[in-house]
Write a protein that holds these residues in place. Sequence first.
Motif, PDB file in Angstrom:
ATOM      1  N   LYS A   1     -29.881   1.921  15.859  1.00  0.00           N
ATOM      2  CA  LYS A   1     -31.048   1.614  16.826  1.00  0.00           C
ATOM      3  C   LYS A   1     -30.665   0.113  17.530  1.00  0.00           C
ATOM      4  O   LYS A   1     -30.291  -0.753  16.651  1.00  0.00           O
ATOM      5  CB  LYS A   1     -32.405   1.419  16.035  1.00  0.00           C
ATOM      6  CG  LYS A   1     -32.877   2.882  15.450  1.00  0.00           C
ATOM      7  CD  LYS A   1     -34.352   2.667  14.706  1.00  0.00           C
ATOM      8  CE  LYS A   1     -34.752   4.090  14.413  1.00  0.00           C
ATOM      9  NZ  LYS A   1     -35.944   3.973  13.647  1.00  0.00           N
TER      10      LYS A   1
ATOM     11  N   THR B   1     -32.495  -2.540  20.132  1.00  0.00           N
ATOM     12  CA  THR B   1     -33.446  -3.102  20.810  1.00  0.00           C
ATOM     13  C   THR B   1     -33.306  -4.080  21.823  1.00  0.00           C
ATOM     14  O   THR B   1     -32.614  -5.165  21.407  1.00  0.00           O
ATOM     15  CB  THR B   1     -34.805  -3.532  20.062  1.00  0.00           C
ATOM     16  OG1 THR B   1     -35.134  -2.329  19.130  1.00  0.00           O
ATOM     17  CG2 THR B   1     -36.001  -3.961  20.946  1.00  0.00           C
TER      18      THR B   1
ATOM     19  N   GLY C   1     -30.714  -4.832  16.302  1.00  0.00           N
ATOM     20  CA  GLY C   1     -30.425  -3.626  15.845  1.00  0.00           C
ATOM     21  C   GLY C   1     -30.350  -3.328  14.285  1.00  0.00           C
ATOM     22  O   GLY C   1     -30.357  -4.205  13.566  1.00  0.00           O
TER      23      GLY C   1
ATOM     24  N   THR D   1     -36.333   0.262  22.846  1.00  0.00           N
ATOM     25  CA  THR D   1     -35.489   0.711  21.819  1.00  0.00           C
ATOM     26  C   THR D   1     -34.605   1.895  22.161  1.00  0.00           C
ATOM     27  O   THR D   1     -35.211   3.091  22.344  1.00  0.00           O
ATOM     28  CB  THR D   1     -36.087   0.680  20.372  1.00  0.00           C
ATOM     29  OG1 THR D   1     -36.929  -0.383  20.305  1.00  0.00           O
ATOM     30  CG2 THR D   1     -35.369   1.232  19.300  1.00  0.00           C
ATOM     31  N   TYR D   2     -33.457   1.973  21.694  1.00  0.00           N
ATOM     32  CA  TYR D   2     -32.462   2.999  21.969  1.00  0.00           C
ATOM     33  C   TYR D   2     -31.905   3.535  20.499  1.00  0.00           C
ATOM     34  O   TYR D   2     -31.518   2.446  19.714  1.00  0.00           O
ATOM     35  CB  TYR D   2     -31.385   2.662  22.902  1.00  0.00           C
ATOM     36  CG  TYR D   2     -31.871   2.143  24.438  1.00  0.00           C
ATOM     37  CD1 TYR D   2     -32.103   3.015  25.311  1.00  0.00           C
ATOM     38  CD2 TYR D   2     -32.284   0.801  24.472  1.00  0.00           C
ATOM     39  CE1 TYR D   2     -32.550   2.570  26.514  1.00  0.00           C
ATOM     40  CE2 TYR D   2     -32.463   0.444  25.528  1.00  0.00           C
ATOM     41  CZ  TYR D   2     -32.917   1.304  26.587  1.00  0.00           C
ATOM     42  OH  TYR D   2     -33.325   0.884  27.916  1.00  0.00           O
ATOM     43  N   THR D   3     -32.001   4.699  20.406  1.00  0.00           N
ATOM     44  CA  THR D   3     -31.287   5.331  19.083  1.00  0.00           C
ATOM     45  C   THR D   3     -30.255   6.498  19.257  1.00  0.00           C
ATOM     46  O   THR D   3     -30.289   7.468  20.198  1.00  0.00           O
ATOM     47  CB  THR D   3     -32.608   6.201  18.266  1.00  0.00           C
ATOM     48  OG1 THR D   3     -33.570   5.225  18.247  1.00  0.00           O
ATOM     49  CG2 THR D   3     -32.377   6.505  17.052  1.00  0.00           C
TER      50      THR D   3
END
Length: 197
Positions: free
Chosen positions: A64, A66, A190, A71-73
Amino acid sequence: MNGIRFTKWFAIYALLISVVVSSCQKDESVKDMETTKPVTAADSTALGIINTPGNFLAGKGVLKITIEDSTYTFDAGTDSIAFINVHNSDNKYFGITAINKAHTMSFGISSEGLASASINSKVAGSQFLFTVDEKKPLLQYTLTKFVGKDDSGKITIDKYNKDNMIAKGTFFTFLAKDDKENSPFYRVEGSFELQLK
């Protein structure tokens, strides 16, 4: 100064190349496995980073990131996430690279030294690329050199290479959209918990 900067970019480039090779291995719909094998073998021999001890392609887990309140996963079940160690002459780096299944988003972060459990290591390089839309096809964040000499961030590894766990930990760094002195930079935080299967 240029030698240090080249080494940092070499490490990030090597990390991103390895995850692209790994993602091609993982995404069976792109190429048949039999046609992928000879290319992968040649690439891994040339780069010396894929099938060597300390390099892992996660089969399960998440990464993850941010940045700017988003937030990108990355999910290892569908995306390609690799934890790798790079040895370039006397220099040693470890890091995490990821690319999503659609190949529209990739992330890489590296640190000098050897990976191990219970370490808190300085970030040596980082890059986050993703496609926004057709009008602005690529957004790129890279490690900024203007936050201060010792403020590039940290990678903390709590668990490493034990049982089924590849690595678990957190990181923070500072990325900017360009390399100009007055450009705004953003704190990136992250976490990762990567397993073999």
